[in-house]
Scaffold this active site. Sequence first.
Site, PDB file in Angstrom:
ATOM      1  N   ARG A 109      55.721  61.641   0.960  1.00 36.88           N
ATOM      2  CA  ARG A 109      54.451  61.406   1.857  1.00 36.88           C
ATOM      3  C   ARG A 109      53.360  61.228   0.807  1.00 36.88           C
ATOM      4  NH1 ARG A 109      55.518  66.435   5.644  1.00 36.88           N
ATOM      5  NH2 ARG A 109      57.632  65.921   4.930  1.00 36.88           N
TER       6      ARG A 109
ATOM      7  N   LYS B 191      64.311  72.986  -5.077  1.00 34.68           N
ATOM      8  CA  LYS B 191      65.370  72.750  -4.006  1.00 34.68           C
ATOM      9  C   LYS B 191      66.496  73.780  -4.410  1.00 34.68           C
ATOM     10  CE  LYS B 191      64.923  68.002  -2.594  1.00 34.68           C
ATOM     11  NZ  LYS B 191      64.883  68.254  -1.232  1.00 34.68           N
TER      12      LYS B 191
ATOM     13  N   ASP C 288      57.860  70.105  -2.253  1.00 40.34           N
ATOM     14  CA  ASP C 288      59.134  69.330  -2.110  1.00 40.34           C
ATOM     15  C   ASP C 288      58.757  68.207  -0.925  1.00 40.34           C
ATOM     16  OD1 ASP C 288      61.509  68.392  -2.150  1.00 40.34           O
ATOM     17  OD2 ASP C 288      62.495  70.217  -1.107  1.00 40.34           O
TER      18      ASP C 288
ATOM     19  N   LYS D 251      59.380  54.261  -1.298  1.00 40.20           N
ATOM     20  CA  LYS D 251      59.315  55.718  -2.025  1.00 40.20           C
ATOM     21  C   LYS D 251      60.418  55.471  -3.470  1.00 40.20           C
ATOM     22  CE  LYS D 251      60.766  60.528  -1.665  1.00 40.20           C
ATOM     23  NZ  LYS D 251      61.129  61.522  -0.813  1.00 40.20           N
TER      24      LYS D 251
HETATM   25  N1  BES Z   1      64.039  63.646  -0.595  1.00 44.02           N
HETATM   26  C1  BES Z   1      63.890  64.678   0.159  1.00 44.02           C
HETATM   27  C2  BES Z   1      64.313  64.345   1.778  1.00 44.02           C
HETATM   28  C3  BES Z   1      65.713  64.480   1.975  1.00 44.02           C
HETATM   29  C4  BES Z   1      66.515  65.630   2.010  1.00 44.02           C
HETATM   30  C5  BES Z   1      66.604  63.282   1.636  1.00 44.02           C
HETATM   31  C6  BES Z   1      67.939  65.664   1.833  1.00 44.02           C
HETATM   32  C7  BES Z   1      67.853  63.392   2.073  1.00 44.02           C
HETATM   33  C8  BES Z   1      68.450  64.371   1.961  1.00 44.02           C
HETATM   34  C9  BES Z   1      62.256  65.004   0.639  1.00 44.02           C
HETATM   35  O1  BES Z   1      61.353  64.831  -0.555  1.00 44.02           O
HETATM   36  C10 BES Z   1      62.023  66.280   1.057  1.00 44.02           C
HETATM   37  O2  BES Z   1      62.353  67.291   0.084  1.00 44.02           O
HETATM   38  N2  BES Z   1      61.975  66.744   2.147  1.00 44.02           N
HETATM   39  C11 BES Z   1      61.680  68.089   2.659  1.00 44.02           C
HETATM   40  C12 BES Z   1      60.557  68.204   3.279  1.00 44.02           C
HETATM   41  C13 BES Z   1      59.980  69.344   3.752  1.00 44.02           C
HETATM   42  C14 BES Z   1      59.557  70.485   2.867  1.00 44.02           C
HETATM   43  C15 BES Z   1      58.845  69.605   4.751  1.00 44.02           C
HETATM   44  C16 BES Z   1      63.026  68.401   3.617  1.00 44.02           C
HETATM   45  O3  BES Z   1      63.544  67.340   4.206  1.00 44.02           O
HETATM   46  O4  BES Z   1      63.420  69.505   3.556  1.00 44.02           O
HETATM   47 ZN    ZN Z   2      62.093  63.530  -1.947  1.00 43.56          ZN
HETATM   48 MN    MN Z   3      61.482  66.535  -1.732  1.00 43.69          MN
END
Ligand code: BES
Ligand code: ZN
Ligand code: MN
Length: 501
Positions: A355, A281, A351, A269
């Site tokens: 995936r 975010k 966000d 990724k």
């Molecule tokens: N890159 C983030 C995951 C992440 C969050 C890594 C905090 C390290 C620290 C990913 O793209 C993301 O935003 N995931 C979301 C998914 C959710 C929207 C289902 C998450 O984890 O909040």
């Molecule tokens: Zn991410």
């Molecule tokens: Mn994200």
Amino acid sequence: MVRFDTPAQNITSLSADCLAIGLFDEDALSGSAKAVDTATRGLLRKLKASGDLPLRPGDTQLLLDPAGLKAKRLLVVGLGKRKDFAQRGWRKAVSAALGGSLKMRAAHLALAIDQPESDAVGDYYLGRAVADLTGSALYRINDFKTARKPPRPALRRVSLAGLSAAAQTAARRGLVQGDAIAAGQSLLRDLGNLPGNVCTPRYLAQQARELARSHRNLKVRIFDEAQIRRLKMGSLLSVSRGSAEPPRFIAMEHRGGARNAAPVVLVGKGVTFDTGGISLKDPAAMDEMKYDMCGAGSVLACMLVASLLKLRINLVGLVAAVENMPGSRATKPGDIVTSRAGKTIEILNTDAEGRLILCDALDYARRYEPAAVIDIATLTGACVVALGHHFTGIMGNDTDLAQELVAAGTRASDRGWQLPLTEDYAEDLRSNFADLANVGGRYGGAITAGAFLGRFTQGMKWAHLDIAGTAWLSGAQKGGTGRPVPLLADFLLQRAGVNKA
Ligand code: BES
Ligand code: ZN
Ligand code: MN
């Protein structure tokens, strides 16, 4: 560059700037401490009696010009109670010795810290860990500070002292491999630490090109936006739509194995910055989303390690590189896109973008008919909630492969934990409008993310590493960790059969 060796001399007759030995918190002296004490006519026993030696694990005491030793300095490192001394304590002691010798600006460090008996690392792993820990100790963040840089570290040579002849051979093999792994880790840390305005998808592609230029056994192919469209990666493109930075898809190859041997395919990724897109975010710690390309960095790092060690294995590295931004063209919640595999996806949360790029890259991996495909991603905050910062989340559709990765992580002191990816979790991804939604419910988010990827990897042996909690540290020590390069490198070394007797 540091040179490593395994001199045959007795530790007391080694001329080094610093000789580091370990000392247990117990009455009798043993191992290297005993040898040093004898050569110095009881120096350690005297210091011990006067309460001047470190006993707590990782504490150190420096002695200048010890009579009876060839070394200019003696660094005594506390090992704590013998019964509690294991691999972790040993690594901590070696790090303390390295830290001490960097501080005193020794050019030549001789290490003679006893190995744990209970939780023996073995001579090969001893060498590997020392090279690896030396790389970490010497690593400096490629910062953008304009004040004068601190002087370069003085350390030039690290000797593993006091090993038997057989141990020397095994340790040397470990040192060579550990050195390559350290180079990989350092590449990953550099890429992760770079800000998002420098490390863009095009920058990652450039780095991949650079790697292939300087390492003849690596090949690279870069796909630009138009070519990615031709590859029908509609899901990947939906993520980069809102950004002025064009996406890149990178395919690297290391052909070290038999011509027709099925390759291991790594998929990274590479979100060079993750704002969340329209599902923006929270501002707190959003800067850390520059690390959202650490999966991609791990893939480049593994290609480097494979090439440096000329691993006799076929290895493919795929990287999906995008920037996730809001904008007037950006994907909106509710939008439906068609993935490369043909499945339609309802994007409920922009966000959950990792995936969306990985599913297209994983589908592309099919063309290699891989022996195993492993994706590496800072995929979910939920994985950090589940495992904290100590374990990488491991899941997939093949328990043997997942356990092979868990074992590799344990050996490499870069541990992972398998999460239960059963079909139950895929049900959360139902959509009324498309084949699947890109998010599930509130709970088990690390696994529903895995379940999403699982819908695109049927028929391949696949594992997924969620490194969201392990790829970097926050707070005062903010920075990339170089994980999970040691885990993956160990896996690749095993697959290549390098260390079979
Ligand atoms: N890159 C983030 C995951 C992440 C969050 C890594 C905090 C390290 C620290 C990913 O793209 C993301 O935003 N995931 C979301 C998914 C959710 C929207 C289902 C998450 O984890 O909040
Ligand atoms: Zn991410
Ligand atoms: Mn994200």
